[in-house]
Design a protein around this motif. Structure first.
Motif, PDB file in Angstrom:
ATOM      1  N   SER A 140      45.924  38.234  40.024  1.00  0.00           N
ATOM      2  CA  SER A 140      45.523  39.424  39.272  1.00  0.00           C
ATOM      3  C   SER A 140      44.135  39.244  38.650  1.00  0.00           C
ATOM      4  O   SER A 140      43.315  40.170  38.655  1.00  0.00           O
ATOM      5  CB  SER A 140      46.556  39.706  38.181  1.00  0.00           C
ATOM      6  N   LEU A 141      43.861  38.043  38.132  1.00  0.00           N
ATOM      7  CA  LEU A 141      42.553  37.767  37.549  1.00  0.00           C
ATOM      8  C   LEU A 141      41.474  37.822  38.618  1.00  0.00           C
ATOM      9  O   LEU A 141      40.398  38.390  38.405  1.00  0.00           O
ATOM     10  CB  LEU A 141      42.569  36.394  36.875  1.00  0.00           C
ATOM     11  N   THR A 142      41.768  37.248  39.772  1.00  0.00           N
ATOM     12  CA  THR A 142      40.817  37.290  40.884  1.00  0.00           C
ATOM     13  C   THR A 142      40.515  38.729  41.287  1.00  0.00           C
ATOM     14  O   THR A 142      39.352  39.116  41.491  1.00  0.00           O
ATOM     15  CB  THR A 142      41.373  36.522  42.091  1.00  0.00           C
ATOM     16  N   ASP A 143      41.560  39.538  41.388  1.00  0.00           N
ATOM     17  CA  ASP A 143      41.387  40.951  41.757  1.00  0.00           C
ATOM     18  C   ASP A 143      40.534  41.682  40.727  1.00  0.00           C
ATOM     19  O   ASP A 143      39.722  42.557  41.074  1.00  0.00           O
ATOM     20  CB  ASP A 143      42.743  41.635  41.896  1.00  0.00           C
ATOM     21  N   GLN A 144      40.717  41.331  39.436  1.00  0.00           N
ATOM     22  CA  GLN A 144      39.950  41.998  38.390  1.00  0.00           C
ATOM     23  C   GLN A 144      38.463  41.644  38.493  1.00  0.00           C
ATOM     24  O   GLN A 144      37.595  42.498  38.321  1.00  0.00           O
ATOM     25  CB  GLN A 144      40.481  41.605  37.008  1.00  0.00           C
ATOM     26  N   PHE A 145      38.167  40.389  38.781  1.00  0.00           N
ATOM     27  CA  PHE A 145      36.776  39.983  38.988  1.00  0.00           C
ATOM     28  C   PHE A 145      36.172  40.754  40.170  1.00  0.00           C
ATOM     29  O   PHE A 145      35.026  41.224  40.116  1.00  0.00           O
ATOM     30  CB  PHE A 145      36.672  38.477  39.254  1.00  0.00           C
ATOM     31  N   VAL A 146      36.948  40.883  41.240  1.00  0.00           N
ATOM     32  CA  VAL A 146      36.470  41.601  42.420  1.00  0.00           C
ATOM     33  C   VAL A 146      36.224  43.075  42.087  1.00  0.00           C
ATOM     34  O   VAL A 146      35.217  43.669  42.502  1.00  0.00           O
ATOM     35  CB  VAL A 146      37.489  41.471  43.576  1.00  0.00           C
TER      36      VAL A 146
END
Length: 417
Positions: A140-146
């Motif tokens: 989820s954190l990775t997706d938010q950065f993206v």
């Protein structure tokens, strides 16, 4: 001695002169809401005396505009500033929306939930449920950065498209100004001033100033207008601006001036006002700064967390494992003004503990010598002898450049990209 006919002619001249005055006053009233209109007044003078001594009445010598040149120039300058600030603000508001936090979304929330999940695993490391939750929060954190990165990149693309549209508008305005220059020159060459045409030209010039900063020059056949140090309008001739791909910022575009032979050269770095100036500052300045900060946050988080994770053990007893995918920096980017044959090959993070995740310039003073400068601090990092294909090592990075550079060539390195 004046006769009865002379008296009638004098009266007639007075009637005609005052009729012109009334017509001019009516014209002023009718155009009270006309954009750019300047009040006009009739200038009267004595008619040439008959036989050098007998009065002949009155005549209209000119119809004069009431224009304060200083204030008009100030207005043009303010239009440049207003255009720049407005365009810049519109997209900064969009950028602010990308970073806005809500109760159930946002980068800050994702970071908090991720580290809460880390804490839960540290408290109960054998729980598969806690480990699964941590993996989900990491994704989820990775997706938010993206999402943030894509949003910022979309703003730059939208800005680039708007710049192209404004360039087309500028070319249209330049053509109209050149046409009015021609008409005004012809009318005033054979008669009095053409105040209404001058007003129309001034409106177009102010509209142009709202799009790009300009310099006005008075020419014998009209108003000359410089943009980016180049003559866009000269008398009855208008040159053109265009856009072309910027090799330093693909797939974005530079604003270019088109020569008479059809060739183009960039003037983006010479445009600072008007909407285009504001958009360039926002596209290549503000948003890039935001992107660099987000990229650096992601890079530092990835590197530091992986180092801690490598020191731990999995349920299967393995160690030295990464939790997040390792960074794969982009190759060194060549300045589009480089004249040598060197090309950027690769950037590798050799020692994560030394990496600063800041930007660098590799500057060549010749074919066999280089120096590295930190673009954030301006500090010199290292220098030495260059050999094609041999890694340049500094701040935990191994940078490989192949080929033969020329003096003055520059390559940009950013490990966080």
């Amino acid at each position: 001695m004046a006769g009865i006919n002379d008296i009638f002619n004098i009266a007639r001249s007075g009637i005609r002169a005052n009729q012109q005055g009334l017509a001019t006053t009516s014209h002023n009233i009718a155009n009270i809401n006309t954009k750019g209109y300047s009040r006009q007044e009739v200038v009267l003078e004595s008619a040439r005396p008959a036989e050098g001594k007998v009065g002949s009445g009155v005549r209209v010598s000119a119809i004069r505009q009431t224009v304060d040149t200083f204030l008009e120039n100030q207005l043009t300058s303010l239009n440049e500033d207003l255009g720049s600030i407005t365009a810049r603000n519109n997209y900064l508001v969009q950028a602010d929306g990308i970073f806005t936090e809500t109760d159930n979304s946002g980068l800050s929330l994702s970071l908090t939930e991720f580290f809460n999940a880390v804490r839960d695993v540290a408290t109960n490391p054998e729980s598969t449920i806690q480990r699964t939750v941590l993996l989900a929060k990491g994704q989820s954190l990775t997706d938010q950065f993206v999402t943030v990165a894509q949003g910022l990149n979309q703003i730059r693309l939208d800005t680039d498209g708007e710049i192209s549209r404004h360039v087309d508008t500028i070319n249209g305005l330049a053509t109209k100004i050149a046409s009015l220059n021609d008409v005004i020159f012809k009318v005033e060459s054979s008669g009095p001033e053409a105040p209404d045409l001058r007003d129309q030209r001034r409106v177009l010039i102010n509209d142009l100033a709202g799009l790009v900063d300009i310099e006005q020059v008075t020419l014998k056949d009209g108003i000359g207008i410089n943009v980016g140090g180049q003559l866009l309008v000269g008398g009855n001739h208008a040159n053109e601006l265009s856009t072309k791909s910027d090799p330093d910022n693909p797939p974005l575009h530079d604003v270019t001036f088109v020569r008479s032979d059809g060739s183009e050269f960039s003037i983006s770095d010479k445009i600072h006002g008007g909407k285009i100036g504001g958009l360039l500052a926002q596209r290549d300045g503000d948003i890039v700064t935001f992107q660099d900060q987000v990229d650096r946050l992601a890079a530092v988080l990835t590197t530091e967390f992986n180092q801690q994770h490598q020191a731990g053990y999995g349920l299967d007893g393995t160690t030295n494992n990464n939790f997040l995918s390792t960074l794969t920096p982009q190759a060194p980017l060549a300045n589009d003004r480089n004249t040598g044959s060197a090309t950027g090959s690769s950037v590798a993070i050799a020692d994560p503990t030394l990496a600063t995740f800041q930007g660098y310039e590799v500057q060549f003073s010749g074919a066999s010598s280089y120096s590295v400068v930190n673009t954030r601090t301006g500090a010199s990092v290292t220098s030495g002898a260059y050999t094609s294909g041999t890694p340049l090592s500094f701040d935990g990075l191994d940078v490989v450049i192949n080929g033969t550079p020329a003096a003055g060539d520059v390559f940009y390195v950013n490990a966080q990209k």
